[in-house]
Design a protein around this motif. Structure first.
Motif, PDB file in Angstrom:
ATOM      1  N   VAL A  51       0.851  -1.189   0.000  1.00  0.00           N
ATOM      2  CA  VAL A  51       0.000   0.000   0.000  1.00  0.00           C
ATOM      3  C   VAL A  51       0.887   1.239   0.000  1.00  0.00           C
ATOM      4  O   VAL A  51       1.756   1.388   0.858  1.00  0.00           O
ATOM      5  CB  VAL A  51      -0.934   0.018   1.230  1.00  0.00           C
ATOM      6  CG1 VAL A  51      -1.899   1.194   1.131  1.00  0.00           C
ATOM      7  CG2 VAL A  51      -1.704  -1.297   1.342  1.00  0.00           C
ATOM      8  N   LYS A  52       0.692   2.095  -0.993  1.00  0.00           N
ATOM      9  CA  LYS A  52       1.492   3.310  -1.110  1.00  0.00           C
ATOM     10  C   LYS A  52       0.585   4.498  -1.383  1.00  0.00           C
ATOM     11  O   LYS A  52      -0.466   4.366  -2.015  1.00  0.00           O
ATOM     12  CB  LYS A  52       2.525   3.192  -2.244  1.00  0.00           C
ATOM     13  CG  LYS A  52       1.907   3.008  -3.624  1.00  0.00           C
ATOM     14  CD  LYS A  52       2.966   3.002  -4.723  1.00  0.00           C
ATOM     15  CE  LYS A  52       3.502   4.366  -5.053  1.00  0.00           C
ATOM     16  NZ  LYS A  52       2.494   5.241  -5.717  1.00  0.00           N
ATOM     17  N   THR A  53       0.974   5.659  -0.883  1.00  0.00           N
ATOM     18  CA  THR A  53       0.229   6.873  -1.205  1.00  0.00           C
ATOM     19  C   THR A  53       0.582   7.323  -2.620  1.00  0.00           C
ATOM     20  O   THR A  53       1.605   6.918  -3.188  1.00  0.00           O
ATOM     21  CB  THR A  53       0.542   7.987  -0.202  1.00  0.00           C
ATOM     22  OG1 THR A  53       1.944   8.249  -0.218  1.00  0.00           O
ATOM     23  CG2 THR A  53       0.113   7.599   1.203  1.00  0.00           C
ATOM     24  N   VAL A  54      -0.249   8.187  -3.176  1.00  0.00           N
ATOM     25  CA  VAL A  54      -0.073   8.619  -4.559  1.00  0.00           C
ATOM     26  C   VAL A  54       1.246   9.361  -4.760  1.00  0.00           C
ATOM     27  O   VAL A  54       1.783   9.390  -5.875  1.00  0.00           O
ATOM     28  CB  VAL A  54      -1.276   9.482  -4.995  1.00  0.00           C
ATOM     29  CG1 VAL A  54      -1.345  10.774  -4.195  1.00  0.00           C
ATOM     30  CG2 VAL A  54      -1.246   9.766  -6.485  1.00  0.00           C
ATOM     31  N   SER A  55       1.810   9.919  -3.708  1.00  0.00           N
ATOM     32  CA  SER A  55       3.079  10.637  -3.818  1.00  0.00           C
ATOM     33  C   SER A  55       4.288   9.700  -3.771  1.00  0.00           C
ATOM     34  O   SER A  55       5.424  10.155  -3.880  1.00  0.00           O
ATOM     35  CB  SER A  55       3.200  11.682  -2.704  1.00  0.00           C
ATOM     36  OG  SER A  55       3.082  11.072  -1.432  1.00  0.00           O
ATOM     37  N   GLY A  56       4.053   8.415  -3.617  1.00  0.00           N
ATOM     38  CA  GLY A  56       5.147   7.449  -3.532  1.00  0.00           C
ATOM     39  C   GLY A  56       5.787   7.152  -4.874  1.00  0.00           C
ATOM     40  O   GLY A  56       5.216   7.401  -5.945  1.00  0.00           O
ATOM     41  N   SER A  57       6.980   6.578  -4.836  1.00  0.00           N
ATOM     42  CA  SER A  57       7.789   6.343  -6.024  1.00  0.00           C
ATOM     43  C   SER A  57       7.235   5.241  -6.929  1.00  0.00           C
ATOM     44  O   SER A  57       6.645   4.262  -6.473  1.00  0.00           O
ATOM     45  CB  SER A  57       9.214   5.959  -5.614  1.00  0.00           C
ATOM     46  OG  SER A  57       9.964   5.506  -6.731  1.00  0.00           O
ATOM     47  N   ARG A  58       7.505   5.401  -8.217  1.00  0.00           N
ATOM     48  CA  ARG A  58       7.190   4.371  -9.197  1.00  0.00           C
ATOM     49  C   ARG A  58       7.975   3.088  -8.918  1.00  0.00           C
ATOM     50  O   ARG A  58       7.534   1.989  -9.280  1.00  0.00           O
ATOM     51  CB  ARG A  58       7.517   4.906 -10.598  1.00  0.00           C
ATOM     52  CG  ARG A  58       7.057   4.017 -11.743  1.00  0.00           C
ATOM     53  CD  ARG A  58       7.036   4.803 -13.053  1.00  0.00           C
ATOM     54  NE  ARG A  58       6.552   3.954 -14.134  1.00  0.00           N
ATOM     55  CZ  ARG A  58       7.321   3.441 -15.092  1.00  0.00           C
ATOM     56  NH1 ARG A  58       8.626   3.705 -15.096  1.00  0.00           N
ATOM     57  NH2 ARG A  58       6.815   2.692 -16.041  1.00  0.00           N
ATOM     58  N   VAL A  59       9.138   3.214  -8.304  1.00  0.00           N
ATOM     59  CA  VAL A  59       9.952   2.035  -7.999  1.00  0.00           C
ATOM     60  C   VAL A  59       9.167   1.036  -7.150  1.00  0.00           C
ATOM     61  O   VAL A  59       9.300  -0.182  -7.327  1.00  0.00           O
ATOM     62  CB  VAL A  59      11.255   2.449  -7.278  1.00  0.00           C
ATOM     63  CG1 VAL A  59      12.011   1.229  -6.740  1.00  0.00           C
ATOM     64  CG2 VAL A  59      12.153   3.232  -8.221  1.00  0.00           C
ATOM     65  N   ILE A  60       8.334   1.535  -6.212  1.00  0.00           N
ATOM     66  CA  ILE A  60       7.562   0.648  -5.337  1.00  0.00           C
ATOM     67  C   ILE A  60       6.606  -0.204  -6.173  1.00  0.00           C
ATOM     68  O   ILE A  60       6.503  -1.422  -5.977  1.00  0.00           O
ATOM     69  CB  ILE A  60       6.774   1.458  -4.293  1.00  0.00           C
ATOM     70  CG1 ILE A  60       7.686   2.424  -3.519  1.00  0.00           C
ATOM     71  CG2 ILE A  60       6.040   0.521  -3.338  1.00  0.00           C
ATOM     72  CD1 ILE A  60       8.837   1.759  -2.825  1.00  0.00           C
ATOM     73  N   GLU A  61       5.922   0.428  -7.110  1.00  0.00           N
ATOM     74  CA  GLU A  61       4.989  -0.299  -7.969  1.00  0.00           C
ATOM     75  C   GLU A  61       5.724  -1.339  -8.810  1.00  0.00           C
ATOM     76  O   GLU A  61       5.267  -2.485  -8.942  1.00  0.00           O
ATOM     77  CB  GLU A  61       4.244   0.672  -8.886  1.00  0.00           C
ATOM     78  CG  GLU A  61       3.453   1.745  -8.161  1.00  0.00           C
ATOM     79  CD  GLU A  61       3.068   2.881  -9.094  1.00  0.00           C
ATOM     80  OE1 GLU A  61       3.020   2.656 -10.328  1.00  0.00           O
ATOM     81  OE2 GLU A  61       2.809   3.989  -8.597  1.00  0.00           O
ATOM     82  N   LEU A  62       6.849  -0.935  -9.394  1.00  0.00           N
ATOM     83  CA  LEU A  62       7.606  -1.840 -10.252  1.00  0.00           C
ATOM     84  C   LEU A  62       8.157  -3.029  -9.462  1.00  0.00           C
ATOM     85  O   LEU A  62       8.109  -4.180  -9.920  1.00  0.00           O
ATOM     86  CB  LEU A  62       8.739  -1.084 -10.941  1.00  0.00           C
ATOM     87  CG  LEU A  62       8.309   0.011 -11.929  1.00  0.00           C
ATOM     88  CD1 LEU A  62       9.521   0.818 -12.380  1.00  0.00           C
ATOM     89  CD2 LEU A  62       7.594  -0.597 -13.130  1.00  0.00           C
ATOM     90  N   LEU A  63       8.669  -2.767  -8.261  1.00  0.00           N
ATOM     91  CA  LEU A  63       9.213  -3.844  -7.437  1.00  0.00           C
ATOM     92  C   LEU A  63       8.114  -4.803  -7.003  1.00  0.00           C
ATOM     93  O   LEU A  63       8.281  -6.030  -7.079  1.00  0.00           O
ATOM     94  CB  LEU A  63       9.924  -3.263  -6.215  1.00  0.00           C
ATOM     95  CG  LEU A  63      10.467  -4.279  -5.213  1.00  0.00           C
ATOM     96  CD1 LEU A  63      11.487  -5.221  -5.866  1.00  0.00           C
ATOM     97  CD2 LEU A  63      11.082  -3.574  -4.005  1.00  0.00           C
ATOM     98  N   ALA A  64       6.992  -4.257  -6.552  1.00  0.00           N
ATOM     99  CA  ALA A  64       5.882  -5.121  -6.150  1.00  0.00           C
ATOM    100  C   ALA A  64       5.436  -5.998  -7.309  1.00  0.00           C
ATOM    101  O   ALA A  64       5.150  -7.196  -7.135  1.00  0.00           O
ATOM    102  CB  ALA A  64       4.720  -4.267  -5.646  1.00  0.00           C
TER     103      ALA A  64
END
Length: 474
Positions: free
Chosen positions: A281-294
């Motif tokens: 779970v990430k806020t909208v201000s979080g990095s694209r890296v989190i999405e890619l890693l997940a």
């Protein structure tokens, strides 16, 4: 000025609007909501800000007058310890007197739910209504007793950590407590668990002025820690906790700032490696890296508005339904939590998890993140501007104009996300986000791109466009 709740409670300037009288009003409304919900016990704590203990005592007295039993912290404590105490003692809720990362003139009233996390929007709305429509209580007065939670909280940290791995770390750790609520707590935990690392504490004495900076773990506030680590090589790590110790930051050997997006990614990879699974779970201000890693790890991602209360909601959903369990949730400002813990940001736990990740891998945080960048095929560079604008600035005008931008600094807009503020998705995986703060008279501009040059070019242009809309800037 009316009492106004933001993303995590109420904050105002001490002696202007954050006064004993207004604290009494809020505490009475909060007590009314707890009592009407069947609550009997509440936990009250405070950080190192000016008059924190006095405001906390006022809250405790009002809560007791309203028929609630109160566990009152006898000295400052971290917000995550307060939140854990709510769960540990089976309380109906909690109050933390803190303004978190805000400047020293502020104090605040954070509201915690029975689950040990940020109050839900519905609870906050109930309290706001009760401010205007208080009910009269004529029952028996409650009691006020001292809170003793340190050892129980340490035991909770033990359950979240691999102490054997931690004991294998032999390098330097410098904790910058920023004069805030974590002063002495991390050092005491390290000592009590006989962790054989070389531990130093910086700004480890409580200071309501936070040694001349705002108690937020971002580079402009970390000059002393960056200087301390500038000459270090090898296994050396600086960890930072904010004013109430729920947020975390890091500085690596050589004095390099390691931002919250990077911390999130490294801890996500580390916890996954320990066998933990669940949603990210990430806020909208979080990095694209989190999405890619997940995505690489096969984990579902939920994006929320800014504010940890939305992440708390996701953790609570996961507690009710295992299929929705959360492995890790976090926000751009350094607030992170993970599976098995309370649904609350915890700067102390995340500091220790960073040490554990380094010990487990034998690699520095920088090298661990470089591996992630290579794995997901995205170079991460990031910066933000916090723009203090005039009273004449129209935030709504900015949020109306920004979605119509076709480009920013020559980077074409390929998508628009309006989940919270406006986030422009630019070519090359870059992004520029505009958001008005819920707790300060500030507009924040966040930029991520795959080079430092691109970040600074986009940030400068995005900042210029905001300032051009401010009549007071001309």
């Amino acid at each position: 000025m009316p009492i106004k709740f933001g993303t995590d409670g109420w904050r105002d300037i001490i002696a202007e609007d954050f006064t004993y009288d207004n604290v009494r009003i809020v505490a009475r409304a909060h007590a009314q909501v707890l009592r009407e919900g069947g609550g009997r016990l509440v936990v009250v704590g405070f950080d190192t800000r000016f008059q924190g203990s006095g405001f906390a005592r006022v809250v405790a007295d009002v809560m007791a007058e309203q028929g609630l039993d109160v566990l009152l912290a006898p000295e400052f404590l971290p917000t995550p310890a307060l939140s854990f105490a709510v769960v540990h003692h089976g309380a109906a809720g909690g109050v933390m007197i803190t303004a978190s990362h805000n400047p020293p003139p502020y104090n605040g009233y954070k509201i915690k739910g029975a689950y040990g996390g940020s109050a839900t929007p519905s609870t906050v709305a109930q309290i706001e209504r009760a401010l205007s429509y208080p009910s009269r209580y004529e029952g028996v007065r409650g009691t006020v007793q001292p809170l003793d939670i340190r050892e129980a909280y340490y035991a909770q940290l033990d359950r979240q950590l691999n102490l054997e791995t931690l004991r294998s770390y032999r390098g330097l750790v410098v904790h910058d407590a920023m004069g805030g609520a974590a002063c002495g707590w991390l050092a005491d935990y390290v000592s009590s668990r006989a962790l054989p690392l070389h531990f130093e504490e910086l700004h480890g004495r409580p200071d309501p002025m936070f040694y001349g900076v705002n108690p937020e773990p971002i580079p402009q506030n970390l000059g002393d820690l960056i200087t301390r680590l500038a000459g270090e090589t090898g296994t050396a790590l600086g960890v930072i906790t904010d004013g109430d110790a729920d947020r975390v930051g890091a500085v690596t050997a050589g004095g390099r700032f390691f931002n919250s997006h990077q911390i999130f990614a490294v801890l996500l990879r580390h916890l996954y490696g320990r066998g933990l699974r669940g949603r990210v779970v990430k806020t909208v201000s979080g990095s694209r890296v989190i999405e890619l890693l997940a995505g690489r790890l096969g984990l579902d991602v939920l994006e929320t508005p800014v504010g940890f209360k939305y992440i708390t909601d996701a953790f609570l959903e996961g507690q009710a339904d295992e299929r929705l369990a959360v492995l890790m949730g976090g926000e751009e400002s350094g607030g992170l939590s993970s599976r098995g813990h309370i649904p609350e940001r915890d700067g102390l736990l995340n500091s220790l998890l960073m040490i554990e990740a380094v010990a487990a891998s034998g690699l520095s945080l920088d090298n661990l993140f470089a591996q992630i960048e290579q794995e997901v095929g995205f170079r991460h560079f990031y910066d933000r501007n916090d723009l203090h604008l005039s009273a004449a600035f129209d935030k709504a005008a900015l949020l109306s104009a920004a979605p119509a931008y076709a480009e920013v600094a020559g980077h074409a807009v390929q998508g628009v996300n309006t989940r919270d503020g406006v986030k422009l998705l630019l070519d090359g995986g870059a992004s520029a986000m505009f958001r008005a703060s819920g707790t300060e008279p500030v507009v924040r501009v966040y930029v991520e791109a795959q080079s430092e040059e691109a970040v600074q070019t986009i940030l400068a242009e995005a900042t210029r466009r905001v300032l051009a809309l401010d009549p007071g800037a001309h």
